[in-house]
Design a protein around this motif. Structure first.
Motif, PDB file in Angstrom:
ATOM      1  N   HIS A  13      25.496  59.817  38.930  1.00  0.00           N
ATOM      2  CA  HIS A  13      24.040  59.963  38.909  1.00  0.00           C
ATOM      3  C   HIS A  13      23.527  60.358  40.283  1.00  0.00           C
ATOM      4  O   HIS A  13      22.635  61.195  40.409  1.00  0.00           O
ATOM      5  CB  HIS A  13      23.374  58.669  38.456  1.00  0.00           C
ATOM      6  N   GLU A  16      24.343  64.070  40.865  1.00  0.00           N
ATOM      7  CA  GLU A  16      23.448  64.925  40.089  1.00  0.00           C
ATOM      8  C   GLU A  16      22.061  64.975  40.734  1.00  0.00           C
ATOM      9  O   GLU A  16      21.441  66.037  40.808  1.00  0.00           O
ATOM     10  CB  GLU A  16      23.340  64.418  38.655  1.00  0.00           C
ATOM     11  N   PHE A  17      21.580  63.819  41.195  1.00  0.00           N
ATOM     12  CA  PHE A  17      20.282  63.736  41.873  1.00  0.00           C
ATOM     13  C   PHE A  17      20.289  64.607  43.124  1.00  0.00           C
ATOM     14  O   PHE A  17      19.380  65.398  43.356  1.00  0.00           O
ATOM     15  CB  PHE A  17      19.997  62.276  42.215  1.00  0.00           C
ATOM     16  N   ARG A  18      21.343  64.476  43.920  1.00  0.00           N
ATOM     17  CA  ARG A  18      21.459  65.255  45.156  1.00  0.00           C
ATOM     18  C   ARG A  18      21.479  66.756  44.849  1.00  0.00           C
ATOM     19  O   ARG A  18      20.816  67.547  45.519  1.00  0.00           O
ATOM     20  CB  ARG A  18      22.735  64.837  45.886  1.00  0.00           C
ATOM     21  N   ASP A  19      22.202  67.155  43.803  1.00  0.00           N
ATOM     22  CA  ASP A  19      22.265  68.561  43.423  1.00  0.00           C
ATOM     23  C   ASP A  19      20.901  69.088  42.987  1.00  0.00           C
ATOM     24  O   ASP A  19      20.545  70.222  43.291  1.00  0.00           O
ATOM     25  CB  ASP A  19      23.279  68.772  42.303  1.00  0.00           C
ATOM     26  N   LYS A  20      20.134  68.259  42.276  1.00  0.00           N
ATOM     27  CA  LYS A  20      18.799  68.687  41.846  1.00  0.00           C
ATOM     28  C   LYS A  20      17.886  68.916  43.050  1.00  0.00           C
ATOM     29  O   LYS A  20      17.064  69.827  43.043  1.00  0.00           O
ATOM     30  CB  LYS A  20      18.182  67.659  40.906  1.00  0.00           C
ATOM     31  N   LYS A  23      18.880  72.196  44.674  1.00  0.00           N
ATOM     32  CA  LYS A  23      18.447  73.340  43.856  1.00  0.00           C
ATOM     33  C   LYS A  23      16.937  73.374  43.661  1.00  0.00           C
ATOM     34  O   LYS A  23      16.424  74.247  42.972  1.00  0.00           O
ATOM     35  CB  LYS A  23      19.137  73.281  42.495  1.00  0.00           C
ATOM     36  N   LYS A  24      16.236  72.398  44.264  1.00  0.00           N
ATOM     37  CA  LYS A  24      14.770  72.315  44.215  1.00  0.00           C
ATOM     38  C   LYS A  24      14.261  72.241  42.778  1.00  0.00           C
ATOM     39  O   LYS A  24      13.275  72.881  42.425  1.00  0.00           O
ATOM     40  CB  LYS A  24      14.145  73.477  44.971  1.00  0.00           C
ATOM     41  N   GLN A  25      14.932  71.433  41.953  1.00  0.00           N
ATOM     42  CA  GLN A  25      14.531  71.281  40.557  1.00  0.00           C
ATOM     43  C   GLN A  25      13.604  70.082  40.344  1.00  0.00           C
ATOM     44  O   GLN A  25      13.126  69.871  39.244  1.00  0.00           O
ATOM     45  CB  GLN A  25      15.770  71.125  39.664  1.00  0.00           C
ATOM     46  N   LEU A  26      13.369  69.299  41.377  1.00  0.00           N
ATOM     47  CA  LEU A  26      12.522  68.115  41.255  1.00  0.00           C
ATOM     48  C   LEU A  26      11.278  68.264  42.112  1.00  0.00           C
ATOM     49  O   LEU A  26      11.329  68.832  43.185  1.00  0.00           O
ATOM     50  CB  LEU A  26      13.289  66.864  41.714  1.00  0.00           C
ATOM     51  N   VAL A  31      11.333  63.087  42.999  1.00  0.00           N
ATOM     52  CA  VAL A  31      12.387  62.776  43.976  1.00  0.00           C
ATOM     53  C   VAL A  31      12.262  61.333  44.442  1.00  0.00           C
ATOM     54  O   VAL A  31      13.237  60.589  44.456  1.00  0.00           O
ATOM     55  CB  VAL A  31      12.332  63.742  45.183  1.00  0.00           C
ATOM     56  N   ASP A  34      13.082  58.907  41.447  1.00  0.00           N
ATOM     57  CA  ASP A  34      14.514  58.909  41.127  1.00  0.00           C
ATOM     58  C   ASP A  34      15.346  58.324  42.255  1.00  0.00           C
ATOM     59  O   ASP A  34      16.332  57.639  42.013  1.00  0.00           O
ATOM     60  CB  ASP A  34      15.001  60.322  40.810  1.00  0.00           C
TER      61      ASP A  34
END
Length: 55
Positions: A13, A16-20, A23-26, A31, A34
């Motif tokens: 988890h 995945e959070f770090r990757d988001k 990728k600037k998805q949050l 941020v 989460d």
């Protein structure tokens, strides 16, 4: 073995959070929310693993 599995999922988890974030998805609000949720999960998992190892 459940404690080890929980630790694995907490780590996944976090990754995945770090990757988001990368990728600037949050959004900023997501941020912060989460982040604290994941930190709490990881802290509880670490404590559970410590207790499991000492038993």
């Amino acid at each position: 073995m459940d404690k080890v599995t929980d630790a694995y999922y907490a780590q996944r988890h976090w990754e995945e959070f770090r990757d988001k974030i990368v990728k600037k998805q949050l959004t900023y609000g997501a941020v912060v929310h989460d982040y604290f949720k994941l930190v709490d999960e990881m802290n509880r998992t670490k404590e559970d693993l410590r207790q499991w190892r000492t038993n």
